[in-house]
Design a protein around this motif. Sequence first.
Motif, short mmCIF file in Angstrom:
data_model
loop_
_atom_site.label_atom_id
_atom_site.label_comp_id
_atom_site.label_asym_id
_atom_site.label_seq_id
_atom_site.Cartn_x
_atom_site.Cartn_y
_atom_site.Cartn_z
N ASP A 40 35.31 24.86 49.75
CA ASP A 40 36.23 24.45 50.83
C ASP A 40 37.68 24.81 50.53
O ASP A 40 38.45 25.13 51.46
CB ASP A 40 36.15 22.93 51.05
N GLU A 41 38.09 24.75 49.27
CA GLU A 41 39.51 24.81 48.95
C GLU A 41 39.96 26.08 48.24
O GLU A 41 41.16 26.36 48.20
CB GLU A 41 39.90 23.59 48.10
N MET A 42 39.06 26.85 47.66
CA MET A 42 39.45 28.06 46.95
C MET A 42 39.44 29.25 47.89
O MET A 42 38.39 29.68 48.36
CB MET A 42 38.50 28.32 45.78
N ALA A 43 40.62 29.76 48.20
CA ALA A 43 40.74 30.92 49.09
C ALA A 43 41.57 31.99 48.37
O ALA A 43 42.67 31.69 47.88
CB ALA A 43 41.40 30.53 50.40
N PHE A 44 41.05 33.19 48.30
CA PHE A 44 41.75 34.30 47.66
C PHE A 44 42.30 35.26 48.72
O PHE A 44 41.70 35.42 49.79
CB PHE A 44 40.82 35.07 46.73
N SER A 45 43.40 35.92 48.39
CA SER A 45 43.94 36.95 49.28
C SER A 45 43.57 38.35 48.82
O SER A 45 43.41 39.26 49.63
CB SER A 45 45.46 36.82 49.37
N LYS A 81 43.09 37.11 30.37
CA LYS A 81 44.18 36.90 29.40
C LYS A 81 45.20 35.91 29.95
O LYS A 81 45.67 35.02 29.23
CB LYS A 81 44.85 38.23 29.09
N LEU A 82 45.56 36.04 31.21
CA LEU A 82 46.51 35.11 31.82
C LEU A 82 45.93 33.69 31.89
O LEU A 82 46.66 32.72 31.70
CB LEU A 82 46.91 35.60 33.21
N LEU A 83 44.64 33.60 32.15
CA LEU A 83 43.99 32.29 32.15
C LEU A 83 44.03 31.68 30.75
O LEU A 83 44.30 30.48 30.60
CB LEU A 83 42.54 32.41 32.63
N ASP A 84 43.78 32.50 29.74
CA ASP A 84 43.85 32.02 28.36
C ASP A 84 45.26 31.49 28.05
O ASP A 84 45.41 30.42 27.45
CB ASP A 84 43.48 33.14 27.41
N GLU A 85 46.25 32.21 28.48
CA GLU A 85 47.63 31.78 28.24
C GLU A 85 47.95 30.48 28.98
O GLU A 85 48.78 29.69 28.53
CB GLU A 85 48.60 32.88 28.67
N ALA A 86 47.25 30.26 30.09
CA ALA A 86 47.45 29.02 30.86
C ALA A 86 46.58 27.88 30.34
O ALA A 86 46.62 26.77 30.89
CB ALA A 86 47.15 29.28 32.34
N GLY A 87 45.77 28.16 29.29
CA GLY A 87 44.95 27.10 28.68
C GLY A 87 43.54 27.02 29.18
O GLY A 87 42.89 25.98 29.05
N TYR A 88 43.00 28.14 29.73
CA TYR A 88 41.64 28.16 30.26
C TYR A 88 40.81 29.23 29.54
O TYR A 88 41.31 30.31 29.24
CB TYR A 88 41.63 28.46 31.76
N TRP A 89 39.54 28.90 29.32
CA TRP A 89 38.60 29.88 28.76
C TRP A 89 37.60 30.26 29.84
O TRP A 89 36.66 29.53 30.16
CB TRP A 89 37.89 29.28 27.55
N ILE A 90 37.83 31.44 30.44
CA ILE A 90 36.92 32.02 31.44
C ILE A 90 36.85 33.51 31.15
O ILE A 90 37.73 34.27 31.55
CB ILE A 90 37.41 31.77 32.89
N PRO A 91 35.85 33.96 30.40
CA PRO A 91 35.81 35.36 29.97
C PRO A 91 35.61 36.33 31.13
O PRO A 91 35.08 35.99 32.19
CB PRO A 91 34.59 35.39 29.03
N ALA A 92 36.05 37.57 30.88
CA ALA A 92 35.82 38.66 31.83
C ALA A 92 34.40 39.17 31.66
O ALA A 92 33.95 39.47 30.55
CB ALA A 92 36.82 39.79 31.56
N ILE A 93 33.68 39.27 32.77
CA ILE A 93 32.31 39.81 32.76
C ILE A 93 32.37 41.22 33.31
O ILE A 93 32.81 41.45 34.44
CB ILE A 93 31.36 38.94 33.62
N ARG A 94 31.90 42.18 32.52
CA ARG A 94 32.01 43.60 32.88
C ARG A 94 30.67 44.31 32.72
O ARG A 94 29.72 43.72 32.20
CB ARG A 94 33.04 44.27 31.94
N PRO A 95 30.58 45.56 33.20
CA PRO A 95 29.34 46.32 32.98
C PRO A 95 29.04 46.41 31.49
O PRO A 95 29.96 46.40 30.66
CB PRO A 95 29.68 47.70 33.56
N ARG A 112 40.64 21.18 40.76
CA ARG A 112 41.81 21.48 41.62
C ARG A 112 42.95 22.09 40.80
O ARG A 112 43.67 22.96 41.30
CB ARG A 112 42.24 20.22 42.36
N GLN A 113 43.09 21.67 39.56
CA GLN A 113 44.10 22.29 38.68
C GLN A 113 43.74 23.76 38.42
O GLN A 113 44.62 24.63 38.40
CB GLN A 113 44.19 21.52 37.37
N LEU A 114 42.44 24.02 38.23
CA LEU A 114 42.01 25.40 38.05
C LEU A 114 42.29 26.22 39.30
O LEU A 114 42.76 27.37 39.21
CB LEU A 114 40.52 25.45 37.72
N ILE A 115 42.00 25.67 40.45
CA ILE A 115 42.23 26.39 41.71
C ILE A 115 43.71 26.77 41.84
O ILE A 115 44.05 27.91 42.19
CB ILE A 115 41.76 25.53 42.91
N THR A 116 44.60 25.84 41.56
CA THR A 116 46.04 26.12 41.62
C THR A 116 46.42 27.24 40.66
O THR A 116 47.17 28.16 41.00
CB THR A 116 46.84 24.84 41.29
#
Length: 412
Positions: free
Chosen positions: A322-327, A354-368, A392-396
């Motif tokens: 409902d709340e996560m919208a990307f441009s 990398k920016l998520l890590d700097e913001a205090g989140y661990w969400i790895p990049a999934i690649r081929p 909601r903090q993650l969404i922001t």
Amino acid sequence: MTNSFNALKLAQEQITELDLQLLKRRLRVTQSPCDTTASIDGRQLKTFCSNDYLGLANHPDLINALAQGGQKYGVGSGASHLISGHSAAHELLEKQLASFQKKHIPKVRALFFSTGYLANLAAITGLARLSQRGDLSIYSAKLNHASLIDGVRLAAAQMSAAVNLFDHTQLTSLTDLLKKDTKSLKLIVTDGVFSMDGDLAPVKALLQIAEQYDALLIVDDAHGFGVLGKQGHGILEQENIDSDRIIYIGTLGKAAGVSGAFVCAQDSFIEWLIQKGRPYIYSTATPPAIAHTLLKSLEIIAGEEGVKRRAQLNQLIKIWQDEMAFSEWSKVSSCTPIQPVILGSNANTLMAAKLLDEAGYWIPAIRPPTVAPGTARLRITFSANHSADDLRQLITTLKRIEQEVHQKVAHD
């Protein structure tokens, strides 16, 4: 000693090439239990990347059960199940796992494995051995997990079988192929929940096709067991399915919070896997203490606490949708705790991680090769231990990082 013999040189060159293509994977070492935060290199990171969907991996009741199991059974099994490693704890666990699927598979029996990879290899290659060489066809969903793919490849090589890939979002091609298939044994192989997109396999439609063309349907519900269905019994419960031609595989290191996996099927199929499933026959049995712990996990999954934890997951999924919208980026319409964010390029996805890590989140990049080229992503997963505020903090944060990545790409 030579400095660089040929095999070593090849390894070094190809690792360098992976790095240049932004495809090299890197290990991160945690110093804390699996939970919604992780301690890494002295930092506390908020985690939205594990498969601990119900938040049981650090549950005090399971920790106590593991300690009790160790006191009762020791720390090792000592041998394979067919030698001397099959304990009372394994037997009780298999009976309880079978009871979860008794409404969905007649004369059901369960077989416990140390990993989901082994369970998939054993089920596919073991069942393939029911056929004569050259008299087997295998139909595998294109987006199946690597363990299913490897099981299919090994079975095909052993039995000289034809392998056909199908798109699980449209089954016309699968039906067209089966209409022409005269082989005596046919296997349809699919994930229940696809691990990188979080969408569900059309299991009812696949079962109808299997029944029409006399095929077995192998469903790996690694990401559905514990999560789907009123009691957490998985995708067969959610879809209210009943058939003796289903081979149901579940994982116990994800929503169940511990380790291992199982195959549930009609008794004769399980007996055949005991006789011919090489990964089962030739693997040392999982420590009985793990099986003892899993009995407590199953109790939680099917009980009132499990209901509450699945309700919390569903609330998080609704907030996200409902709340996560990307441009610039895109999300997938998933009804499971797996919520991928598609960025496309490897470079952009690594930058976002990398920016998520700097913001205090661990969400790895999934690649081929885990996902198709051009579909690199952040694979966001929820735990019942996450709160609505956590999400909601993650969404922001994600909305801000999306703009940062876009601006950097535009500037470059």
